[in-house]
Enzyme design. Structure first.
Site, mmCIF file in Angstrom:
data_model
loop_
_atom_site.group_PDB
_atom_site.id
_atom_site.type_symbol
_atom_site.label_atom_id
_atom_site.label_comp_id
_atom_site.label_asym_id
_atom_site.label_seq_id
_atom_site.Cartn_x
_atom_site.Cartn_y
_atom_site.Cartn_z
ATOM 1 N N TYR A 96 133.309 164.567 3.026
ATOM 2 C CA TYR A 96 133.083 163.134 3.233
ATOM 3 C C TYR A 96 133.331 162.766 4.698
ATOM 4 O O TYR A 96 132.584 161.985 5.277
ATOM 5 C CB TYR A 96 134.009 162.311 2.323
ATOM 6 C CG TYR A 96 133.679 162.476 0.858
ATOM 7 C CD1 TYR A 96 132.731 161.662 0.239
ATOM 8 C CD2 TYR A 96 134.299 163.454 0.080
ATOM 9 C CE1 TYR A 96 132.408 161.812 -1.099
ATOM 10 C CE2 TYR A 96 133.987 163.620 -1.260
ATOM 11 C CZ TYR A 96 133.040 162.795 -1.847
ATOM 12 O OH TYR A 96 132.715 162.962 -3.171
ATOM 13 N N ASN B 89 124.639 156.255 -4.813
ATOM 14 C CA ASN B 89 123.325 156.907 -4.710
ATOM 15 C C ASN B 89 122.595 156.834 -6.052
ATOM 16 O O ASN B 89 123.055 157.400 -7.030
ATOM 17 C CB ASN B 89 123.525 158.372 -4.292
ATOM 18 C CG ASN B 89 122.261 159.204 -4.410
ATOM 19 O OD1 ASN B 89 121.155 158.684 -4.390
ATOM 20 N ND2 ASN B 89 122.450 160.502 -4.543
ATOM 21 N N CYS C 229 123.783 164.187 -3.197
ATOM 22 C CA CYS C 229 125.188 163.811 -3.005
ATOM 23 C C CYS C 229 126.134 164.860 -3.592
ATOM 24 O O CYS C 229 127.309 164.892 -3.239
ATOM 25 C CB CYS C 229 125.469 162.428 -3.576
ATOM 26 S SG CYS C 229 125.037 162.221 -5.297
ATOM 27 N N HIS C 230 125.606 165.759 -4.446
ATOM 28 C CA HIS C 230 126.457 166.826 -4.994
ATOM 29 C C HIS C 230 126.896 167.809 -3.912
ATOM 30 O O HIS C 230 127.824 168.571 -4.117
ATOM 31 C CB HIS C 230 125.733 167.573 -6.125
ATOM 32 C CG HIS C 230 124.460 168.226 -5.702
ATOM 33 N ND1 HIS C 230 123.250 167.551 -5.671
ATOM 34 C CD2 HIS C 230 124.200 169.489 -5.280
ATOM 35 C CE1 HIS C 230 122.313 168.387 -5.248
ATOM 36 N NE2 HIS C 230 122.853 169.560 -5.004
ATOM 37 N N GLU D 261 122.895 176.366 -6.378
ATOM 38 C CA GLU D 261 122.448 176.474 -4.996
ATOM 39 C C GLU D 261 123.098 177.618 -4.231
ATOM 40 O O GLU D 261 122.557 178.079 -3.238
ATOM 41 C CB GLU D 261 122.707 175.151 -4.257
ATOM 42 C CG GLU D 261 121.825 174.037 -4.771
ATOM 43 C CD GLU D 261 121.861 172.804 -3.898
ATOM 44 O OE1 GLU D 261 122.467 172.838 -2.813
ATOM 45 O OE2 GLU D 261 121.276 171.794 -4.306
#
Length: 172
Positions: free
Chosen positions: A107, A130, A138-139, A165
């Site tokens: 963040y 979001n 945002c993950h 990912e």
């Protein structure tokens, strides 16, 4: 004439997510376990004059991109999105879209990127607002010590996306 928002449900393995679009693009990707009433309330709050209409065909290209992503065949999204927020929120959401697939940032790194290093809490709030999960990634934002902090989609989905990912199983 009222704004038309078309919607459908994306179902993929254990996930069932509401997805919605305006004429300009994808405007919403929901959370697992969300009821239709929750979805409707969210849309009505953000688009008070909108008419909701179920339309699987209209959402089909978006659902296909999301399914390809879930299946490890896609690392970026090409279809348009239509996200409206405050200028600050939109700046944050834009910064989120610049985080590469398979990478995470904190963040405070996002706050630094927008030249507001002291605004970490406000950044977290904007990220939490979001409306388009996954497509606006945002993950990929995690706590400073690598902790998987809050996520509108739930921590189970966030963990799943981060593992997806980083599993290095993207098929080309």
């Amino acid at each position: 004439m009222n704004l038309l928002i078309e919607w459908s449900i994306l179902e993929h393995s254990q996930w069932k997510l509401y997805v919605a679009k305006t004429s300009k693009g994808l405007c919403y990707v929901g959370s697992p376990g969300q009821t239709f009433e929750d979805f409707q309330k969210y849309i009505n709050k953000r688009f008070p004059t909108a008419e909701l209409r179920e339309n699987r065909d209209a959402l089909s290209p978006y659902i296909q991109e999301l399914n390809d992503y879930f299946d490890g065949f896609r690392t970026a999204f090409t279809l348009p999105i239509d996200v409206k927020g405050t200028p600050f929120q939109e700046e944050i959401w834009q910064a989120l879209q610049e985080i590469p697939y398979g990478q995470t940032v904190s963040y405070s790194e996002i706050a630094a990127r927008i030249q507001r290093p002291a605004a970490v809490r406000a950044v977290g709030t904007a990220i939490g607002a979001n409306p388009v999960l996954i497509t606006v990634p945002c993950h990929r934002v995690i706590g400073k010590k690598g902790t998987i902090a809050g996520y509108r989609g739930g921590l189970e989905l966030k963990s799943f996306l981060l593992e997806l990912e980083t599993a290095d199983k993207v098929h080309h």
